[in-house]
Write an enzyme that holds these catalytic residues in place. Structure first.
Site, PDB file in Angstrom:
ATOM      1  N   ASP A 157      38.843  39.559  33.421  1.00 53.14           N
ATOM      2  CA  ASP A 157      39.566  39.636  34.685  1.00 53.14           C
ATOM      3  C   ASP A 157      40.625  38.538  34.704  1.00 53.14           C
ATOM      4  O   ASP A 157      40.312  37.355  34.855  1.00 53.14           O
ATOM      5  CB  ASP A 157      38.547  39.462  35.833  1.00 53.14           C
ATOM      6  CG  ASP A 157      39.181  39.510  37.217  1.00 53.14           C
ATOM      7  OD1 ASP A 157      40.420  39.420  37.309  1.00 53.14           O
ATOM      8  OD2 ASP A 157      38.428  39.630  38.207  1.00 53.14           O
ATOM      9  N   PHE A 178      34.227  35.977  40.964  1.00 49.09           N
ATOM     10  CA  PHE A 178      34.801  36.743  42.075  1.00 49.09           C
ATOM     11  C   PHE A 178      35.638  37.874  41.499  1.00 49.09           C
ATOM     12  O   PHE A 178      36.566  37.635  40.723  1.00 49.09           O
ATOM     13  CB  PHE A 178      35.674  35.872  42.993  1.00 49.09           C
ATOM     14  CG  PHE A 178      36.175  36.639  44.182  1.00 49.09           C
ATOM     15  CD1 PHE A 178      35.377  36.775  45.319  1.00 49.09           C
ATOM     16  CD2 PHE A 178      37.406  37.272  44.164  1.00 49.09           C
ATOM     17  CE1 PHE A 178      35.808  37.515  46.417  1.00 49.09           C
ATOM     18  CE2 PHE A 178      37.848  38.022  45.255  1.00 49.09           C
ATOM     19  CZ  PHE A 178      37.046  38.140  46.379  1.00 49.09           C
ATOM     20  N   LYS A 225      47.832  40.313  41.465  1.00 44.90           N
ATOM     21  CA  LYS A 225      48.431  39.073  41.994  1.00 44.90           C
ATOM     22  C   LYS A 225      49.845  38.794  41.474  1.00 44.90           C
ATOM     23  O   LYS A 225      50.798  39.392  41.952  1.00 44.90           O
ATOM     24  CB  LYS A 225      47.484  37.899  41.737  1.00 44.90           C
ATOM     25  CG  LYS A 225      46.237  37.928  42.658  1.00 44.90           C
ATOM     26  CD  LYS A 225      45.480  36.633  42.595  1.00 44.90           C
ATOM     27  CE  LYS A 225      44.209  36.611  43.430  1.00 44.90           C
ATOM     28  NZ  LYS A 225      44.418  36.294  44.833  1.00 44.90           N
TER      29      LYS A 225
HETATM   30  C1  LIG Z   1      39.760  36.939  39.630  1.00 40.34           C
HETATM   31  C2  LIG Z   1      39.994  37.863  40.785  1.00 40.34           C
HETATM   32  N1  LIG Z   1      39.710  39.172  40.645  1.00 40.34           N
HETATM   33  C3  LIG Z   1      39.921  40.032  41.644  1.00 40.34           C
HETATM   34  C4  LIG Z   1      40.410  39.623  42.865  1.00 40.34           C
HETATM   35  C5  LIG Z   1      40.627  40.619  43.960  1.00 40.34           C
HETATM   36  O1  LIG Z   1      41.980  40.868  44.095  1.00 40.34           O
HETATM   37  P1  LIG Z   1      42.538  41.576  45.427  1.00 40.34           P
HETATM   38  O2  LIG Z   1      42.360  40.577  46.527  1.00 40.34           O
HETATM   39  O3  LIG Z   1      43.972  41.866  45.118  1.00 40.34           O
HETATM   40  O4  LIG Z   1      41.740  42.796  45.647  1.00 40.34           O
HETATM   41  C6  LIG Z   1      40.730  38.279  43.052  1.00 40.34           C
HETATM   42  C7  LIG Z   1      41.240  37.809  44.341  1.00 40.34           C
HETATM   43  O5  LIG Z   1      41.225  36.646  44.672  1.00 40.34           O
HETATM   44  C8  LIG Z   1      40.506  37.372  41.991  1.00 40.34           C
HETATM   45  O6  LIG Z   1      40.775  36.070  42.118  1.00 40.34           O
END
Ligand SMILES: Cc1ncc(COP(=O)(O)O)c(C=O)c1O
Length: 399
Positions: free
Chosen positions: A221, A134, A250
């Site tokens: 990520d 994700f 986050k």
């Molecule tokens: C690993 C990861 N990358 C990217 C995102 C996307 O982040 P945002 O919701 O701040 O756009 C999330 C959101 O849950 C995530 O868990």
């Protein structure tokens, strides 16, 4: 259920909300508008690093709001360099671009990878991504995401992704063999939304080596698993490697929206003036939140706490659940823990909330806990005391 669902006739219905409206919080606790108290094992989905209303953070943010909230990237903000330096020192990387969210950080990473390819004369760059990944919900990041539910209805997807299973080095070798267009490998050190699936230490080291041999960027990520959640600043550090590109968001601002892309030497010079930008990125309020989050984490030993309390919670849950038929796995690192059942268990979100515990279920059958990193041992024990009977009752009735 203690609280009725508030009506939202004017809000676009993008979320399947739990029928609770929260009013305030303190530490790892929150209260709803009817006065019911909850232990917060979700922390705004791995966001509230310091819990709620941390006195030092509140004081710092109040001070900042009284000075400057936003100015634009037309002007310098000396604190931006300070936060960049802090992230560089803690990651062993070299330069930072600031934005506001996780998907924005990932979008910037994808642009970096493509431009890295174009700069080498690769016209149609391709990026290796993962099953169950994700990365966000913009068109490019949802294309990189490995979940058809996120993608359906939004085609055509962005091209240029090669998908492989996690922790299988032969699969990535096969999928990329003889392909001169590969420019990067992009994964979460621990998949969050995909079900708390860790990349193994060996695998991360092998992919690092593969990227070095082939001159690909390794992009990790750390939006969900980074910023101390696993007990180290970044989850890949357990494997003793460093990526070339690392998106963060986050937990970085402990609740104030901030994202960042940290680049190592191989990726730090790819963007040139005019290549990328965003209005809110690195604004004075979000930068202050990032600075104070890191300062307070260090002053208060929050990394050590996440490692110690996380281990305690994982052992307690493993001890009480692993022998139970219906429980497939209890896994995670630090305060990022998943319990995988052999059946969909979304109903546990509401039942646990009724019992005073906030958490989420992801990938249909994985109970996920990502509490504030200031969680105490007593609070961890309380999570176990509430959650285990709920899981037992659920498994018994749905057997
Ligand atoms: C690993 C990861 N990358 C990217 C995102 C996307 O982040 P945002 O919701 O701040 O756009 C999330 C959101 O849950 C995530 O868990």
């Amino acid at each position: 259920m203690s609280s009725a669902a508030p009506a939202e006739p004017h809000v676009m219905s993008t979320y399947g909300r739990v029928p609770i409206a929260l009013s305030h919080g303190k530490g790892a606790r929150v209260w709803d508008i009817h006065g019911k108290r909850y232990l917060d094992a979700l922390a705004g989905i791995a966001v509230n690093t310091l819990g709620h209303a941390h006195p030092k953070l509140v004081r710092a943010l109040q001070d900042q709001i009284g000075k400057l909230i936003h100015t634009s990237n037309y002007y310098y903000n000396p604190a931006t360099e300070e936060l960049a330096r802090m992230l560089v020192e803690r990651s062993g990387m070299s330069n930072v671009f600031f934005c506001s969210t996780g998907l924005e950080a990932n979008e910037a990473a994808l642009k970096l990878a493509r431009k890295f390819g174009h700069d080498k004369g690769i016209e149609r760059p391709e990026i290796v991504v993962y099953e169950k990944a994700f990365h966000g919900r913009s068109i490019a990041t949802l294309s990189a995401t490995g979940n058809p539910k996120v993608q359906v209805g939004f085609g055509p997807l962005v091209e240029g992704f090669i998908r492989v299973p996690i922790n299988d080095i032969e699969a990535i070798r096969r999928a990329t063999a003889g392909n001169p267009n590969v420019v990067a490998v992009f994964f979460e050190a621990i998949q969050g939304e995909g079900g708390v699936n860790p990349m193994s230490t060996d695998y991360m080291q092998q992919v690092r080596a593969l990227c070095d041999v082939n001159d690909w960027l390794l992009m990790i990520d750390e939006v969900q698993c980074g910023m101390g959640r696993t007990g180290k600043w970044f989850a890949h550090q357990w494997a003793g490697i460093a990526p070339d590109v690392m998106p963060l968001a986050k937990g970085l601002g402990s609740g104030v929206p901030i994202g960042a892309v940290v680049a190592g030497p191989k990726a730090a010079q790819i963007f040139q003036p005019g290549n990328h930008g965003t209005t809110f990125g690195g604004n004075p309020l979000s930068i202050r939140a990032g600075l104070e989050t890191i300062r307070i984490m260090e002053e208060d030993g929050v990394l050590e706490n996440a490692a110690r309390i996380g281990q305690h919670l994982l052992s307690a849950l493993t001890g009480q659940l692993m022998h139970m038929p219906g429980v497939k796995a209890v896994r995670g690192k630090g305060l990022m823990i998943g319990i995988e059942l052999d059946r969909p268990c979304g109903v546990l979100v509401q039942r646990c909330a009724d019992a005073g515990l906030l958490l989420s279920v992801t990938a249909d059958s994985v109970i996920r806990m990502v509490p504030p990193l200031i969680l105490s041992g007593a609070e961890a024990d309380e999570i176990v005391a509430i959650l285990v009977p709920q899981i037992k009752a659920f498994l018994a009735e749905s057997a």
